[in-house]
Design a protein around this motif. Sequence first.
Motif, PDB file in Angstrom:
ATOM      1  N   PRO A 134      -1.081 -39.209 -13.799  1.00 22.99           N
ATOM      2  CA  PRO A 134      -1.716 -39.915 -12.675  1.00 22.99           C
ATOM      3  C   PRO A 134      -0.965 -41.216 -12.370  1.00 22.99           C
ATOM      4  O   PRO A 134      -0.224 -41.735 -13.205  1.00 22.99           O
ATOM      5  CB  PRO A 134      -3.132 -40.198 -13.185  1.00 22.99           C
ATOM      6  N   ALA A 135      -1.190 -41.742 -11.171  1.00 21.47           N
ATOM      7  CA  ALA A 135      -0.464 -42.934 -10.705  1.00 21.47           C
ATOM      8  C   ALA A 135      -0.651 -44.129 -11.649  1.00 21.47           C
ATOM      9  O   ALA A 135       0.302 -44.876 -11.922  1.00 21.47           O
ATOM     10  CB  ALA A 135      -0.936 -43.300  -9.298  1.00 21.47           C
ATOM     11  N   LYS A 136      -1.865 -44.318 -12.159  1.00 17.22           N
ATOM     12  CA  LYS A 136      -2.128 -45.455 -13.047  1.00 17.22           C
ATOM     13  C   LYS A 136      -1.295 -45.362 -14.331  1.00 17.22           C
ATOM     14  O   LYS A 136      -0.750 -46.369 -14.801  1.00 17.22           O
ATOM     15  CB  LYS A 136      -3.618 -45.517 -13.397  1.00 17.22           C
ATOM     16  N   THR A 137      -1.180 -44.164 -14.881  1.00 17.16           N
ATOM     17  CA  THR A 137      -0.403 -43.970 -16.105  1.00 17.16           C
ATOM     18  C   THR A 137       1.083 -44.192 -15.847  1.00 17.16           C
ATOM     19  O   THR A 137       1.781 -44.817 -16.650  1.00 17.16           O
ATOM     20  CB  THR A 137      -0.621 -42.544 -16.664  1.00 17.16           C
ATOM     21  N   LEU A 138       1.563 -43.716 -14.710  1.00 16.85           N
ATOM     22  CA  LEU A 138       2.969 -43.915 -14.361  1.00 16.85           C
ATOM     23  C   LEU A 138       3.282 -45.403 -14.182  1.00 16.85           C
ATOM     24  O   LEU A 138       4.342 -45.876 -14.599  1.00 16.85           O
ATOM     25  CB  LEU A 138       3.309 -43.147 -13.074  1.00 16.85           C
TER      26      LEU A 138
END
Length: 222
Positions: A134-138
Motif C-alpha cells: 500500500p502507498a503508506k508502506t511504500l
Amino acid sequence: MSKITEKIAKLLALAESPYEEEAKAALLQARRLMAEHKLMPEDIEPQENKKVIQECVGVTCTKLSSPWTVYLSTLIAAHYCCRPYRSSVHGSKVSEIGFIGMEDDFKLCKLAFLYAYECIASRCRQIRTQKEYPAKTLREMCNSYGWGFCRGLSAAFQKQEAEHQEWGLVMVVPQAVEDAVSKMKRSSYKISPQSSMNHQYAAMGYADGQEFDMRRRLEPSA
C-alpha cells in the motif's frame, strides 16, 4: 602580481574543481600560503568579485513525503562551507531547499546536494514500483531509505574529517554567509525515530550513503 600571489591565485582556481579532495587540498594549500605571507583575500582577488549567493535549487519537500531532504541539505551544506534554508509560501506544506554561500562554495554545494538527492530519489522510484504494498508502506520504505542514506553520509563525512583533520582550516563558513543567515528564521524537520523506520531499507540507505562519492556525480542538467 608577484610569484607567490600568482601561485595562490592558481590554487584558488584549482579549488573550484568538482573533485572534492582536489578542491579542498588546493584551497588548504592556498590558505596556508596566505597565512605564511600575511596576505588577505583582497590581496589575491578584489573583494568586490566575491559575493554571497542565496538561492533555491529546485528541490521541494514536505514533512510527510520526504522529510529527510532537510537533513540532507544540512549535511551537505556543512561540508561545503554553506548554510541551508527552506523557502515556502505561507500556508503551504511544501518547502523548497536553498543554500547560502560564497559563489565558489555555493556551486560545489549545489552540485553535491543535487547529486545526493538524485541518488536517493532514484532508489525511491525503484521502491515505489513494488505495487504489492500500500502507498503508506511504500512511503515508509522510501523515507527509511532516505534517513538511512543521510546517516550513512554523515558517518562518511565524519570519517573523512578524522582522516584529514587539516580540512578544518578549509571548512569554515565565511562570516559574510553567517551574517546573511543570522537574519533568517531557522527551522528543521524532526528526524524520525528508529522505531518508526523500516530497518531493511534504512540499512540499505545507510550503506549507500557511506559509499556516496562526488566523483561519480551526475552531470547537472542544462
